[in-house]
Design a protein around this motif. Sequence first.
Motif, PDB file in Angstrom:
ATOM      1  N   PRO A 169     113.389  76.030   3.529  1.00 41.47           N
ATOM      2  CA  PRO A 169     114.469  76.315   4.291  1.00 41.47           C
ATOM      3  C   PRO A 169     115.197  75.045   4.868  1.00 41.47           C
ATOM      4  N   GLU A 170     116.372  74.947   4.480  1.00 37.69           N
ATOM      5  CA  GLU A 170     117.195  73.422   4.995  1.00 37.69           C
ATOM      6  C   GLU A 170     117.512  73.859   6.545  1.00 37.69           C
ATOM      7  N   PRO A 185      95.061  51.343  21.528  1.00 40.95           N
ATOM      8  CA  PRO A 185      94.368  52.286  20.862  1.00 40.95           C
ATOM      9  C   PRO A 185      95.431  53.572  20.970  1.00 40.95           C
ATOM     10  N   SER A 186      96.398  53.403  21.927  1.00 41.32           N
ATOM     11  CA  SER A 186      97.178  54.518  21.930  1.00 41.32           C
ATOM     12  C   SER A 186      98.474  54.478  20.859  1.00 41.32           C
ATOM     13  N   VAL A 187      98.609  53.473  20.036  1.00 34.55           N
ATOM     14  CA  VAL A 187      99.526  53.572  19.227  1.00 34.55           C
ATOM     15  C   VAL A 187      99.663  54.671  18.147  1.00 34.55           C
ATOM     16  N   ASN A 188     100.570  55.174  17.884  1.00 33.69           N
ATOM     17  CA  ASN A 188     100.615  56.233  16.899  1.00 33.69           C
ATOM     18  C   ASN A 188     102.222  56.266  16.289  1.00 33.69           C
ATOM     19  N   LEU A 189     102.426  57.151  15.356  1.00 32.88           N
ATOM     20  CA  LEU A 189     104.005  56.909  14.805  1.00 32.88           C
ATOM     21  C   LEU A 189     104.875  57.333  15.675  1.00 32.88           C
ATOM     22  N   GLY A 190     104.781  58.324  16.625  1.00 31.21           N
ATOM     23  CA  GLY A 190     105.942  58.633  17.708  1.00 31.21           C
ATOM     24  C   GLY A 190     105.924  57.657  18.517  1.00 31.21           C
ATOM     25  N   ILE A 191     105.087  56.921  19.109  1.00 31.77           N
ATOM     26  CA  ILE A 191     105.220  55.806  19.973  1.00 31.77           C
ATOM     27  C   ILE A 191     106.093  54.891  19.199  1.00 31.77           C
ATOM     28  N   LEU A 192     105.951  54.469  18.258  1.00 29.84           N
ATOM     29  CA  LEU A 192     106.453  53.480  17.583  1.00 29.84           C
ATOM     30  C   LEU A 192     108.110  53.879  17.250  1.00 29.84           C
ATOM     31  N   ASN A 238     117.481  69.402  18.630  1.00 32.88           N
ATOM     32  CA  ASN A 238     116.782  70.845  17.975  1.00 32.88           C
ATOM     33  C   ASN A 238     116.051  70.021  16.836  1.00 32.88           C
ATOM     34  N   ALA A 239     116.927  69.752  15.837  1.00 30.33           N
ATOM     35  CA  ALA A 239     116.700  69.362  14.589  1.00 30.33           C
ATOM     36  C   ALA A 239     115.511  68.142  14.667  1.00 30.33           C
ATOM     37  N   VAL A 240     115.753  67.328  15.641  1.00 32.25           N
ATOM     38  CA  VAL A 240     115.072  66.106  15.778  1.00 32.25           C
ATOM     39  C   VAL A 240     113.529  66.600  16.097  1.00 32.25           C
ATOM     40  N   LYS A 241     113.523  67.520  17.097  1.00 30.20           N
ATOM     41  CA  LYS A 241     112.259  67.962  17.414  1.00 30.20           C
ATOM     42  C   LYS A 241     111.507  68.777  16.182  1.00 30.20           C
ATOM     43  N   MET A 242     112.187  69.544  15.643  1.00 31.06           N
ATOM     44  CA  MET A 242     111.578  70.258  14.500  1.00 31.06           C
ATOM     45  C   MET A 242     111.118  69.380  13.417  1.00 31.06           C
ATOM     46  N   LYS A 243     111.832  68.512  13.141  1.00 31.71           N
ATOM     47  CA  LYS A 243     111.515  67.250  12.070  1.00 31.71           C
ATOM     48  C   LYS A 243     110.430  66.605  12.205  1.00 31.71           C
ATOM     49  N   ASN A 244     110.166  66.174  13.388  1.00 33.94           N
ATOM     50  CA  ASN A 244     109.445  65.219  13.973  1.00 33.94           C
ATOM     51  C   ASN A 244     108.604  65.770  15.154  1.00 33.94           C
ATOM     52  N   PRO A 245     107.671  66.961  14.667  1.00 31.03           N
ATOM     53  CA  PRO A 245     106.679  67.652  15.484  1.00 31.03           C
ATOM     54  C   PRO A 245     105.596  66.397  16.094  1.00 31.03           C
ATOM     55  N   ALA A 246     105.108  66.794  17.356  1.00 27.48           N
ATOM     56  CA  ALA A 246     104.084  66.032  17.879  1.00 27.48           C
ATOM     57  C   ALA A 246     104.546  64.698  18.268  1.00 27.48           C
ATOM     58  N   GLU A 247     105.733  64.243  18.533  1.00 24.21           N
ATOM     59  CA  GLU A 247     106.147  63.023  18.686  1.00 24.21           C
ATOM     60  C   GLU A 247     106.876  63.273  20.256  1.00 24.21           C
TER      61      GLU A 247
END
Length: 464
Positions: A8-9, A108-115, A21-30
Amino acid sequence: MPGIMTLPEIKVPGDIEDVLNAVKMKNPAEPEFHQAVVEVFDSLRPALAKHPEFRAARILERIVEPERVLMFRVPWLDDQGKVQVNRGFRIEMNSAIGPYKGGLRFHPSVNLGILKFLAFEQVFKNSLTTLPMGGGKGGSDFDPKGKSDNEVMRFCQSFMTELWRHIGADTDVPAGDIGVGGREIGFLFGQYKRLANKFTGVLTGKGLSWGGSLIRPEATGYGCVYFADEMLKSRKDSLEGKLCLVSGSGNVSQYTVEKLLDFGAKPITLSDSDGAIYDPDGIDREKLAWVMELKNVYRGRIRKYADCFKRAIFMPTDVLVDHNPIWNIKADCAFPSATQNEINAKDAANLIMNGVKLVAEGANMPSTLDATRMFLDAKILYGPAKAANAGGVATSGLEMAQDSMRMTWSRDEVDNRLHQIMIAIHRNCYETAETYGTPGNLVNGANIAGFLKVANAMLDQGLV
Ligand code: NDP
């Protein structure tokens, strides 16, 4: 078509809430990335109302999407000959106004969302510096703490063995951040030079004898204090005699303390992830030199300060407590300089209750959204990170300029340029806040001023 599953688009209609809302949906867990976007978008409302052309060109939807994300394996051998594997990243967020520019973080805390949060912030920060730099950020979940110099070198060489093909003096210019100081930049530069067979200004924070700039190590801390001085001047006040809380004890914190002493202020705290020290007598130049040796040479822990200086106390970190004791010490000014979200709502309440007049952010996004709103509501002087700590990347820009010219400027020349840049950033934020109807709100001023330059460049360059 049969056999092809269509997703679904995601609906992205006109207003800011829908984009969020779109940012939150497209980038979950960040969550950190969401937080950074919410803070910026909240500020942009008055600017978007005045400039419908940005909405028509979908600038918001485009600016939250990195131009490129690199994620790669970093294998290396430890001192016991055992194989270790870390994850490497580079987020090339936006190049509308110049080559991607932003630090590398090893923690050690570095992940995609933080960067992604850091890269997003970097776009607006770099825009504020007055220099032509786009935004990027990178790093790894590698922890340099407790590793030998040889292990750090092997890791840096492996990291650069992938990264080198994506970066360049006119493409993407990384620098240091948490866990990446002069030692790491040296190992990274050496490997880049070997692979590319080029001696260029591809990294900043380099050693003085191989393309570095005077004042670069000092720049973020010095710049933050210059910015605080400007904020106080706007209320006909000064740093002279002010009691100051500084968190962290790394690069930014050390040079914040040094410049506070130059201005006649009295820094009384420092910290690391194990806890904080409070020295009621103040951290003078002699004690600061001791801290620099402890941290930069012996890579020791801040708790040792209280063993050495008997009037100081050490307050260990307690994750079960809902506030950080460092922000509950009575003082005039606070300089959070360790890491993101180190000031929560309870900490902000404690600072305000204790009469703090100014918060200047040396670290990136050290205050939660609630804490930020409380500082703004209390009408204290609040200097958000993307303005207050922009001196580091601004001086990286000055290092790039010197590298391109094959020339070096004196300490005074660079320091003076840094000081003028911080004055200009403050003026820009202050005046933009007024123009857009929120006088004194430097969060709005910084976000709107940073955004306008990048958004206009994106409009000029068409749909790319
Ligand atoms: P350093 O690695 O030199 O120092 C970081 C300090 O913060 C250390 O004292 C470290 O303690 C502490 N710290 C780091 N992570 C945590 C955590 N999760 N909890 C508690 N304490 C923590 O980094 P910098 O001084 O360069 O960077 C500090 C902040 O400033 C970061 O937010 C960075 O993004 C920002 N910044 C840095 C710039 C620069 O030029 N260096 C430019 C602009 C912003 P420990 O040793 O125990 O981990």
